[in-house]
Enzyme design. Structure first.
Site, PDB file in Angstrom:
ATOM      1  CG  ASP A  74      -7.010   5.910   3.562  1.00 16.34           C
ATOM      2  OD1 ASP A  74      -8.050   6.546   3.778  1.00 16.34           O
ATOM      3  OD2 ASP A  74      -6.825   5.236   2.542  1.00 16.34           O
ATOM      4  N   GLY A 129     -13.872   1.164  -3.812  1.00 11.33           N
ATOM      5  CA  GLY A 129     -14.949   1.991  -3.300  1.00 11.33           C
ATOM      6  C   GLY A 129     -14.887   2.327  -1.835  1.00 11.33           C
ATOM      7  N   GLY A 130     -13.697   2.640  -1.281  1.00 17.07           N
ATOM      8  CA  GLY A 130     -13.612   3.025   0.116  1.00 17.07           C
ATOM      9  C   GLY A 130     -14.139   1.922   1.017  1.00 17.07           C
ATOM     10  CB  SER A 154      -6.289  -0.335   3.282  1.00 15.78           C
ATOM     11  OG  SER A 154      -6.934  -0.615   2.061  1.00 15.78           O
ATOM     12  CB  SER A 155     -11.779  -0.690   2.940  1.00 18.80           C
ATOM     13  OG  SER A 155     -12.084   0.191   3.984  1.00 18.80           O
ATOM     14  CB  THR A 206      -5.617   2.791  -4.267  1.00 22.03           C
ATOM     15  OG1 THR A 206      -6.364   3.989  -4.152  1.00 22.03           O
ATOM     16  CG2 THR A 206      -4.684   2.656  -3.069  1.00 22.03           C
ATOM     17  NE  ARG A 216      -3.787   2.400   0.615  1.00 27.74           N
ATOM     18  CZ  ARG A 216      -4.496   2.926   1.606  1.00 27.74           C
ATOM     19  NH1 ARG A 216      -4.435   2.389   2.811  1.00 27.74           N
ATOM     20  NH2 ARG A 216      -5.247   3.986   1.400  1.00 27.74           N
ATOM     21  CB  THR A 256      -9.348   1.564  -4.900  1.00 32.65           C
ATOM     22  OG1 THR A 256     -10.700   1.194  -4.622  1.00 32.65           O
ATOM     23  CG2 THR A 256      -8.787   2.260  -3.685  1.00 32.65           C
TER      24      THR A 256
END
Length: 575
Positions: A411, A461-462, A440-441, A387, A92, A369
């Site tokens: 984030d 999508g978050g 993160s998701s 992302t 990430r 993302t």
């Protein structure tokens, strides 16, 4: 003909089979048909899923630079058939060496959104290229020159602007970046105005950068002239990135989280991505209910899903962080016993509120993302979510290099209890620390039956990434949908009762009325709208691959057939 069984199913006398693209040689599901074509091209040339995935990832950075690119990062999971092993990577991007806890606060102690969203200070170390280099060397069969060719070709010859590119170039973020950052308008706009659907876009500077890496290796990007340019321009805009950050960039191998659901094995991304653990948590809760008997999109099944999501987000807000810096109780989160305890809290007649934080405003978080899935004929699987965090990242362009930098640092929790612009609030577990990865998701996930991969899924999508990926799994396993249907059917999300139960157009008015009577605050969409979520997935059934194309954006579900032909579903046209 319609009455002859197909995939173990029979249709009635009044019906014919719904068409689903299928192939035996490989499949790609992603946000764009150009990227799908690149992956299929690699597999047609003899490459495996890993080769295809690297090509897909590079092309996505070309055709949707507002979502991802070489200035950002990713999470991925690989299932390598020959060695029968899973390989999960956290790339990430970490906080620079000079980062500090209050680096996004103004002189009055408040959060400065210009620093978190639109400055070089928001840039984490871009780990994307290093991660792709590692996995290509570990499991791939092709060279950087081969896998880079489709992206370079599109940069030089051009590609047709899709719907998402046209719309996202016409946003306040684009206007801001045009005014503030050198090179933004030249790269991403049309003479200073938004792009138009169907216009041809080129990026020769990015082609030069990609060719440089293909020719000289990834070290050239991290240790050489590109690194110097990155540091110069990030620091020019209040950034703290130094060349040592880039030279030391090392993606982190993680042990994936694993769970079971109704006889299937689920393998997903571990922290600092919260997605995998919480998908397994929700599946464990849902296993206590007979969703199939309740019926798809019934009031009961929708209520149970909403309550499960709220229970999960309540835990997520306080329980998750980078495991290298905080202790994350993953074992408890994914335990069956804990899930039974949570399931017992669900009142079938009343919408509950479980979140320990204040209500979360759904309007603020975006789908910034890009996820893709690849399966090949050899049995390999690759799932990746990549992302640059916001639309257009932090906005800082690297002039002459053709790419934009991430704002991944946004984030982190800038201050305890203050929401990020993804609409989420956290405690100290997600505070800024040097070398730390923000929460993160992202949820790249592989589902297996009797040891064989049957689903490769994920989303963009978050926070909706987690709930959308969950729905791909239950839509296929509980409700028997093919992947294309599972992707395209109306999705839902619920973070808290106060924030509201988001329902895409397609839920019946009767169901909505029943849900409102139970206390749900409905936040629906019209036929002109979809939720800011982009699920992608592939199903393997009876030796064939069935991809789902994300029609919420430009589409991109593609298969390679035994005859060597390709089928790609998409609404972005090619020339």
């Amino acid at each position: 003909m319609p009455n002859r069984p197909y995939l173990g199913k029979e249709v009635s006398e009044i019906a014919m089979y719904k068409p689903h693209a299928a192939g035996t040689e490989g499949a790609v599901s992603c946000n764009n048909p150009y990227a799908a074509a690149a992956g299929l091209e690699m597999m047609k040339k003899g490459g495996n899923a890993i080769d295809a995935a690297v090509a897909v990832s590079l092309v996505l950075g070309v055709v949707e630079p507002y979502h991802s690119g070489i200035g950002g990062g990713c999470f991925h999971i690989v299932y390598h058939k020959e060695s029968n092993e899973f390989f999960a990577v956290d790339a990430r991007g970490v906080a620079p060496l000079g980062a500090w806890q209050d680096m996004f606060l103004d002189e009055d102690g408040g959060v400065d959104l210009n620093l978190t969203e639109f400055s070089g200070r928001a840039t984490a170390v871009p780990a994307f290229y290093r991660a792709m280099d590692n996995v290509l060397k570990k499991y791939g069969t092709m060279t950087w020159k081969e896998v880079s060719e489709p992206a370079i070709r599109l940069c030089r010859e051009g590609f047709a602007c899709g719907f998402a590119y046209a719309r996202i170039s016409d946003t306040p973020e684009s206007e801001h970046n045009k005014a503030e950052y050198e090179g933004f308008a030249e790269l991403y706009l049309n003479e200073g105005k938004p792009r138009e659907y169907g216009e041809i876009i080129t990026n020769p500077d990015l082609a030069d950068t990609l060719e440089g890496v293909a020719r000289n290796g990834v070290d050239w990007f991290y240790n050489g002239p590109v690194a110097d340019d990155i540091v110069k321009h990030v620091q020019k805009h209040k950034g703290i990135l130094v060349k040592e950050d880039l030279e030391k960039c090392t993606p982190i191998e993680r042990m994936p989280v694993r769970g079971t659901y109704r006889g299937y094995d689920v393998v997903s991304m571990a922290p600092p991505s919260s997605g995998g653990s919480h998908i397994i948590q929700m599946l464990n809760i849902l296993e206590q209910f007979d969703l199939e008997k309740m019926g798809f999109h019934s009031a009961d099944s929708t209520h149970v899903l909403a309550e499960t999501m709220k229970l999960m987000f309540a835990d997520r807000s306080v329980a998750m962080g980078d495991p290298d810096f905080v202790e994350v109780q993953v074992d408890k989160i994914i335990s069956k016993e804990y899930a039974k305890e949570l399931a017992s809290r669900i009142d079938m007649n009343r919408a509950g509120e479980y979140a320990p934080t204040e209500g979360i405003d759904a309007k603020e978080y975006r789908g910034c993302t890009s996820h893709f899935s690849v399966m090949d004929k050899y049995g390999n699987v690759f799932v990746q979510t990549q992302t640059i965090r916001n639309w257009w990242g932090c906005g800082v362009v690297i002039p002459g290099r053709g790419f934009i930098m991430n704002n991944t640092m946004a984030d982190f929790s800038p201050k305890v209890g203050v929401r990020t612009t993804q609409g989420l609030a956290y405690g100290m577990a997600n505070a800024v620390r040097p070398g730390k990865t923000p929460l993160s998701s992202m949820s790249p996930t592989i589902v297996l039956k009797d040891g064989e991969p049957v689903l490769a899924v994920g989303s963009a999508g978050g926070p909706r990434i987690i709930t959308s990926t969950l729905q791909l799994i239950i839509n296929t396993l509980d409700y028997g949908m093919m992947m294309d249907s599972a992707v395209k059917t109306p999705h839902m999300c619920c973070l808290t009762r106060d924030q509201g139960l988001e329902l895409e157009e397609g839920f019946s008015p009767d169901t909505v009325e029943l849900l409102e009577a139970r206390g749900h605050k409905i936040a629906g969409t019209t036929d002109f709208e979809v939720l800011l979520v982009m699920p992608n997935g592939i199903m393997k059934k009876d030796g064939q691959f069935f991809p789902g194309g994300t029609s919420r954006v430009d589409g991109g579900g593609g298969v390679l057939t035994k005859a060597g032909t390709a089928a790609i579903d998409g609404i972005c046209f090619k020339f």
